[in-house]
Design a protein around this motif. Structure first.
Motif, PDB file in Angstrom:
ATOM      1  N   ARG A 271      -8.093  -3.575   8.918  1.00 31.20           N
ATOM      2  CA  ARG A 271      -6.938  -3.647   9.811  1.00 31.20           C
ATOM      3  C   ARG A 271      -5.623  -3.619   9.036  1.00 31.20           C
ATOM      4  NH1 ARG A 271      -6.296  -8.503  14.046  1.00 31.20           N
ATOM      5  NH2 ARG A 271      -5.682  -9.679  12.188  1.00 31.20           N
ATOM      6  N   LEU A 272      -5.563  -4.340   7.916  1.00 32.11           N
ATOM      7  CA  LEU A 272      -4.320  -4.369   7.142  1.00 32.11           C
ATOM      8  C   LEU A 272      -3.933  -2.966   6.679  1.00 32.11           C
ATOM      9  CD1 LEU A 272      -2.145  -6.222   5.910  1.00 32.11           C
ATOM     10  CD2 LEU A 272      -3.586  -6.400   3.863  1.00 32.11           C
ATOM     11  N   PHE A 273      -4.922  -2.173   6.274  1.00 32.78           N
ATOM     12  CA  PHE A 273      -4.662  -0.807   5.830  1.00 32.78           C
ATOM     13  C   PHE A 273      -4.170   0.054   6.992  1.00 32.78           C
ATOM     14  CE2 PHE A 273      -5.818   3.542   4.735  1.00 32.78           C
ATOM     15  CZ  PHE A 273      -5.402   3.641   3.421  1.00 32.78           C
ATOM     16  N   THR A 274      -4.844  -0.048   8.119  1.00 36.23           N
ATOM     17  CA  THR A 274      -4.483   0.769   9.285  1.00 36.23           C
ATOM     18  C   THR A 274      -3.097   0.419   9.814  1.00 36.23           C
ATOM     19  OG1 THR A 274      -6.811   0.956   9.912  1.00 36.23           O
ATOM     20  CG2 THR A 274      -5.186   1.419  11.618  1.00 36.23           C
ATOM     21  N   VAL A 275      -2.828  -0.875   9.947  1.00 35.74           N
ATOM     22  CA  VAL A 275      -1.537  -1.302  10.492  1.00 35.74           C
ATOM     23  C   VAL A 275      -0.405  -0.931   9.545  1.00 35.74           C
ATOM     24  CG1 VAL A 275      -0.165  -3.302  11.184  1.00 35.74           C
ATOM     25  CG2 VAL A 275      -2.552  -3.135  11.875  1.00 35.74           C
ATOM     26  N   SER A 276      -0.610  -1.138   8.244  1.00 38.86           N
ATOM     27  CA  SER A 276       0.460  -0.829   7.289  1.00 38.86           C
ATOM     28  C   SER A 276       0.776   0.659   7.269  1.00 38.86           C
ATOM     29  CB  SER A 276       0.077  -1.315   5.887  1.00 38.86           C
ATOM     30  OG  SER A 276      -1.077  -0.666   5.414  1.00 38.86           O
TER      31      SER A 276
ATOM     32  N   GLY B 197      19.820   0.425   6.294  1.00 38.18           N
ATOM     33  CA  GLY B 197      19.336   0.616   4.935  1.00 38.18           C
ATOM     34  C   GLY B 197      18.631  -0.605   4.390  1.00 38.18           C
ATOM     35  N   VAL B 198      19.208  -1.797   4.617  1.00 39.49           N
ATOM     36  CA  VAL B 198      18.566  -3.044   4.184  1.00 39.49           C
ATOM     37  C   VAL B 198      17.204  -3.189   4.862  1.00 39.49           C
ATOM     38  CG1 VAL B 198      18.699  -5.561   4.314  1.00 39.49           C
ATOM     39  CG2 VAL B 198      20.708  -4.237   3.628  1.00 39.49           C
ATOM     40  N   GLY B 199      17.165  -2.893   6.157  1.00 38.04           N
ATOM     41  CA  GLY B 199      15.904  -3.023   6.891  1.00 38.04           C
ATOM     42  C   GLY B 199      14.811  -2.126   6.334  1.00 38.04           C
ATOM     43  N   PHE B 200      15.145  -0.861   6.103  1.00 44.19           N
ATOM     44  CA  PHE B 200      14.133   0.055   5.576  1.00 44.19           C
ATOM     45  C   PHE B 200      13.708  -0.341   4.161  1.00 44.19           C
ATOM     46  CE2 PHE B 200      15.909   3.175   8.754  1.00 44.19           C
ATOM     47  CZ  PHE B 200      14.752   3.241   9.517  1.00 44.19           C
ATOM     48  N   ALA B 201      14.653  -0.841   3.368  1.00 38.75           N
ATOM     49  CA  ALA B 201      14.310  -1.274   2.007  1.00 38.75           C
ATOM     50  C   ALA B 201      13.301  -2.416   2.022  1.00 38.75           C
ATOM     51  CB  ALA B 201      15.574  -1.699   1.265  1.00 38.75           C
ATOM     52  N   LEU B 202      13.378  -3.270   3.022  1.00 40.80           N
ATOM     53  CA  LEU B 202      12.460  -4.400   3.121  1.00 40.80           C
ATOM     54  C   LEU B 202      11.063  -3.993   3.574  1.00 40.80           C
ATOM     55  CD1 LEU B 202      14.751  -7.133   4.731  1.00 40.80           C
ATOM     56  CD2 LEU B 202      13.882  -7.088   2.385  1.00 40.80           C
ATOM     57  N   THR B 203      10.907  -2.763   4.050  1.00 40.63           N
ATOM     58  CA  THR B 203       9.615  -2.361   4.614  1.00 40.63           C
ATOM     59  C   THR B 203       8.749  -1.542   3.663  1.00 40.63           C
ATOM     60  OG1 THR B 203      10.553  -0.332   5.589  1.00 40.63           O
ATOM     61  CG2 THR B 203      10.578  -2.324   6.940  1.00 40.63           C
ATOM     62  N   MET B 204       9.338  -0.623   2.900  1.00 41.22           N
ATOM     63  CA  MET B 204       8.518   0.389   2.228  1.00 41.22           C
ATOM     64  C   MET B 204       7.631  -0.175   1.130  1.00 41.22           C
ATOM     65  SD  MET B 204      10.781   3.869   2.272  1.00 41.22           S
ATOM     66  CE  MET B 204      12.334   3.195   1.752  1.00 41.22           C
ATOM     67  N   SER B 205       8.195  -0.932   0.210  1.00 39.71           N
ATOM     68  CA  SER B 205       7.388  -1.490  -0.870  1.00 39.71           C
ATOM     69  C   SER B 205       6.330  -2.460  -0.352  1.00 39.71           C
ATOM     70  CB  SER B 205       8.296  -2.172  -1.900  1.00 39.71           C
ATOM     71  OG  SER B 205       7.539  -2.809  -2.897  1.00 39.71           O
ATOM     72  N   PRO B 206       6.662  -3.396   0.548  1.00 37.35           N
ATOM     73  CA  PRO B 206       5.625  -4.290   1.078  1.00 37.35           C
ATOM     74  C   PRO B 206       4.533  -3.550   1.861  1.00 37.35           C
ATOM     75  CG  PRO B 206       7.775  -5.270   1.406  1.00 37.35           C
ATOM     76  CD  PRO B 206       8.008  -3.862   0.937  1.00 37.35           C
ATOM     77  N   LEU B 207       4.881  -2.499   2.599  1.00 37.40           N
ATOM     78  CA  LEU B 207       3.857  -1.760   3.331  1.00 37.40           C
ATOM     79  C   LEU B 207       2.895  -1.068   2.368  1.00 37.40           C
ATOM     80  CD1 LEU B 207       5.821  -0.202   6.338  1.00 37.40           C
ATOM     81  CD2 LEU B 207       4.050  -1.962   6.420  1.00 37.40           C
ATOM     82  N   THR B 208       3.436  -0.492   1.299  1.00 34.41           N
ATOM     83  CA  THR B 208       2.562   0.101   0.285  1.00 34.41           C
ATOM     84  C   THR B 208       1.703  -0.977  -0.369  1.00 34.41           C
ATOM     85  OG1 THR B 208       4.165   1.867  -0.157  1.00 34.41           O
ATOM     86  CG2 THR B 208       2.485   1.464  -1.827  1.00 34.41           C
ATOM     87  N   GLY B 209       2.309  -2.113  -0.670  1.00 33.45           N
ATOM     88  CA  GLY B 209       1.559  -3.221  -1.259  1.00 33.45           C
ATOM     89  C   GLY B 209       0.453  -3.708  -0.334  1.00 33.45           C
ATOM     90  N   ALA B 210       0.722  -3.766   0.958  1.00 33.17           N
ATOM     91  CA  ALA B 210      -0.294  -4.189   1.922  1.00 33.17           C
ATOM     92  C   ALA B 210      -1.457  -3.202   1.957  1.00 33.17           C
ATOM     93  CB  ALA B 210       0.331  -4.324   3.313  1.00 33.17           C
ATOM     94  N   ALA B 211      -1.134  -1.913   1.928  1.00 28.60           N
ATOM     95  CA  ALA B 211      -2.190  -0.895   1.938  1.00 28.60           C
ATOM     96  C   ALA B 211      -3.067  -1.012   0.703  1.00 28.60           C
ATOM     97  CB  ALA B 211      -1.560   0.497   2.026  1.00 28.60           C
ATOM     98  N   ILE B 212      -2.450  -1.241  -0.445  1.00 28.26           N
ATOM     99  CA  ILE B 212      -3.210  -1.367  -1.693  1.00 28.26           C
ATOM    100  C   ILE B 212      -4.069  -2.629  -1.674  1.00 28.26           C
ATOM    101  CG2 ILE B 212      -2.979  -1.746  -4.185  1.00 28.26           C
ATOM    102  CD1 ILE B 212      -0.488   0.044  -4.089  1.00 28.26           C
ATOM    103  N   GLN B 213      -3.515  -3.725  -1.159  1.00 34.27           N
ATOM    104  CA  GLN B 213      -4.243  -4.987  -1.146  1.00 34.27           C
ATOM    105  C   GLN B 213      -5.422  -4.959  -0.180  1.00 34.27           C
ATOM    106  OE1 GLN B 213      -1.897  -8.576  -1.762  1.00 34.27           O
ATOM    107  NE2 GLN B 213      -2.922  -9.520  -0.028  1.00 34.27           N
ATOM    108  N   ALA B 214      -5.363  -4.077   0.806  1.00 32.41           N
ATOM    109  CA  ALA B 214      -6.426  -4.011   1.809  1.00 32.41           C
ATOM    110  C   ALA B 214      -7.694  -3.349   1.282  1.00 32.41           C
ATOM    111  CB  ALA B 214      -5.928  -3.254   3.045  1.00 32.41           C
ATOM    112  N   VAL B 215      -7.615  -2.638   0.157  1.00 36.70           N
ATOM    113  CA  VAL B 215      -8.774  -1.925  -0.378  1.00 36.70           C
ATOM    114  C   VAL B 215      -9.164  -2.533  -1.719  1.00 36.70           C
ATOM    115  CG1 VAL B 215      -8.047   0.184   0.788  1.00 36.70           C
ATOM    116  CG2 VAL B 215      -7.387  -0.184  -1.594  1.00 36.70           C
ATOM    117  N   GLY B 216     -10.249  -2.029  -2.274  1.00 33.24           N
ATOM    118  CA  GLY B 216     -10.679  -2.506  -3.579  1.00 33.24           C
ATOM    119  C   GLY B 216      -9.719  -2.076  -4.660  1.00 33.24           C
TER     120      GLY B 216
END
Length: 470
Positions: free
Chosen positions: A274-279, A377-396
């Motif tokens: 779910r974390l991968f799909t949602v992110s 701009g601040v809002g988008f900056a807060l999203t991209m790196s954490p979303l990528t991090g969430a996708a990476i953390q969701a897998v091995g």
């Protein structure tokens, strides 16, 4: 990201290259790609006048590039691992630089779009290969993290420099100059790369997903065509309805092929987390809203408020500068407070900033405009790196590179759709008798509302999965 346990060929001098120089070459390559992604926005008003094109033509100038990057990015990473990271990096540099020359001398819209397609092919090879080169040169995790941080920093500088550099160049020399700026950068990269880069590859890399790549390019391409051309040809036109039908068939075939293929470019099993799909769903929205709205920033200042192209380039800076300043802290905030809180807050800010932009007018003073750009701009900056991090953390851990590539790809797909859909919103309003200004306002509001809905979505669903704690 694959490790450099593969075949290694020393550089021309016969000794291992200086890793600092290698890092500089990789960072400069990524800088050129990201500079090109934002510098074009500043030139769109001049292109519209000199090429005698309508809004749909401008959309194709942007989407022809983004579409190819989106669809070939994952394949570029696999090609780099299988056939050599140095080889693919230098090939990407040559293609991107040559395509920039084609764009600069394009006598018509069609030639310019063809050049942008070639640029997209070059960028899809150059960008993942540059990151793979860094991973191969820095096998120690702590050193690799610092090196990738510098690589990402150069990306931010390229994004921020684009609007201002574009405004200066277009104001002085016209729109072709924004592409010629890539030629000296490309020449430096080619000469330096031939001298200092070692070859590395991963013989165990997965095979190339040719059917998946072809179906994805054609499917998203057909959808993009229907969305961009629907406003001018009519939404009930047989050509447009046929385009949507072809897109549905091809994308459905893509899903089937990915589910059955031995080495799919988008493995369906990853989306069971779910974390991968949602992110990644949220990343599509980020690409949609960010690229779709920024497509209109310079056009608003030039066509609605009467700014010069140079001044418009400066006026759009609050959004990109806010992203450059805040992005380095987004990952730290996510580590401290969790993915859900940081991403949801970022999406809410971005959505509110875009909705607020929907209510600016021709006579709105810049003092009441810049902060709206900055908030987005601040809002988008807060999203991209954490979303990528969430996708990476969701897998091995062994699939972190693949997860990162999928995250970048979903953002690019969102960007393609954002330019197409928000452009369709503007043209539909205009065809109904509204002004271009009113159409832009509607487009910004649509982008903002979609982003706010996504904030609710992540607030509810961006939570832990079996292999994540975010």
């Amino acid at each position: 990201m694959t490790a450099p346990e593969s075949t290694m060929t020393p550089g021309a001098a016969g000794v291992p290259p200086n890793r600092t120089v290698l890092l500089s070459v990789a960072c400069l390559g990524q800088f050129m790609v990201l500079l090109d992604s934002t510098i074009v926005g500043a030139a769109l008003p001049d292109m519209q006048i000199r090429l005698h094109t309508q809004l749909s033509g401008l959309q194709w100038i942007v989407d022809a590039y983004v579409l190819l990057v989106a669809m070939l990015l994952l394949s570029g990473g696999v090609f780099a691992d299988r056939f050599g990271r140095r080889r693919l990096f230098l090939t990407g540099v040559v293609v991107f630089t040559a395509a920039s020359v084609v764009c600069s001398v394009a006598p018509s819209l069609g030639w310019l779009i063809a050049g942008r397609v070639l640029q997209g092919v070059g960028a899809a090879a150059l960008s993942p290969a540059s990151l793979a080169l860094i991973g191969a040169a820095y096998p120690v995790p702590q050193e690799r993290v610092r090196a990738i941080g510098m690589w990402a920093g150069f990306s931010g500088i390229g994004l921020a420099a684009g609007p201002l550099a574009g405004g200066v160049l277009v104001d002085a020399f016209g729109w072709p100059s924004i592409f010629l700026v890539n030629v000296p950068i490309g020449a430096v990269l080619l000469v330096a790369g031939l001298r200092v880069l070692d070859e590395s590859r991963n013989p165990a890399a997965p095979g190339i997903d040719v059917p998946g790549t072809v179906l994805s390019v054609l499917g998203v391409g057909a959808l993009t065509f229907a969305l961009i051309e629907g406003g001018s040809r009519g939404w009930t036109s047989p050509v447009i309805l046929g385009g949507f039908a072809v897109a549905v068939v091809l994308l459905a075939a893509f899903v089937v092929v990915e589910g059955r293929g031995p080495a799919p470019m988008l493995p369906p099993r990853l989306f069971r987390q779910r974390l991968f799909t949602v992110s990644n769903t949220a990343m599509v929205v980020v690409g949609f809203a960010l690229m779709g709205s920024s497509f209109f920033f310079s056009q608003f200042f030039v066509h609605v408020q009467g700014s010069s192209i140079l001044r418009a380039g400066v006026q759009t800076l609050p959004a990109t500068l806010a992203m450059v300043v805040v992005s380095p802290y987004a990952g730290r905030l996510a580590a401290r407070y969790g993915f859900r809180i940081v991403v949801t807050t970022g999406l809410a800010l971005a959505g509110l900033g875009l909705v607020a932009l929907g209510f600016v007018h021709a006579d709105t003073g810049y003092g009441n405009v810049w902060w709206r750009l900055a908030v987005a701009g601040v809002g988008f900056a807060l999203t991209m790196s954490p979303l990528t991090g969430a996708a990476i953390q969701a897998v091995g851990p062994q699939e972190g590179g693949l997860a990162s590539g999928v995250s970048s790809t979903t953002r690019q797909i969102g960007a393609v759709l954002g330019v197409a859909v928000l452009g369709a919103v503007v043209r539909t309003r205009e065809s109904g008798g509204a002004s271009f200004e009113a159409g832009l306002g509607s487009a910004f509001v649509v982008a903002g509302v979609v982003t706010l809905v996504c904030a609710v979505f992540t607030g509810l669903w961006l939570t832990r999965s079996k292999s994540a704690r975010g």
